[in-house]
Design an enzyme around this catalytic site. Structure first.
Site, PDB file in Angstrom:
ATOM      1  N   PRO A   2      -5.174  14.224  -7.152  1.00 26.72           N
ATOM      2  CA  PRO A   2      -6.460  14.072  -6.469  1.00 26.72           C
ATOM      3  C   PRO A   2      -6.301  13.496  -5.057  1.00 26.72           C
ATOM      4  O   PRO A   2      -5.539  12.548  -4.853  1.00 26.72           O
ATOM      5  CB  PRO A   2      -7.225  13.090  -7.353  1.00 26.72           C
ATOM      6  N   GLY A  11     -16.277  -0.753  11.030  1.00 29.05           N
ATOM      7  CA  GLY A  11     -16.827  -2.097  10.940  1.00 29.05           C
ATOM      8  C   GLY A  11     -16.454  -2.838   9.668  1.00 29.05           C
ATOM      9  O   GLY A  11     -16.720  -4.021   9.544  1.00 29.05           O
TER      10      GLY A  11
END
Length: 61
Positions: A2, A11
């Protein structure tokens, strides 16, 4: 194997990103029945002026 891509505004702290990668990996391991070593996570950050929603830049909201 995956591979998860996460797009988000910049931020977040390094510690927040570590926790995000840890928890997302745990969920994928549980649901996809694969080892943690098979999971790859890519975090892509963008400035607020690179995201628009409802006709406005996020930096203007």
């Amino acid at each position: 194997m995956p591979v998860v891509q996460i797009d988000m505004l910049e931020g977040r702290t390094l510690e927040q990103k570590r926790e995000l990668v840890k928890k997302v990996t745990e969920v994928i391991v549980e649901t996809a029945n694969c080892p943690p070593e098979a999971v790859t996570i890519i975090i892509r950050e963008m400035p607020k002026e690179h995201l628009g929603k409802a006709g406005k830049l996020r930096s203007d909201m």
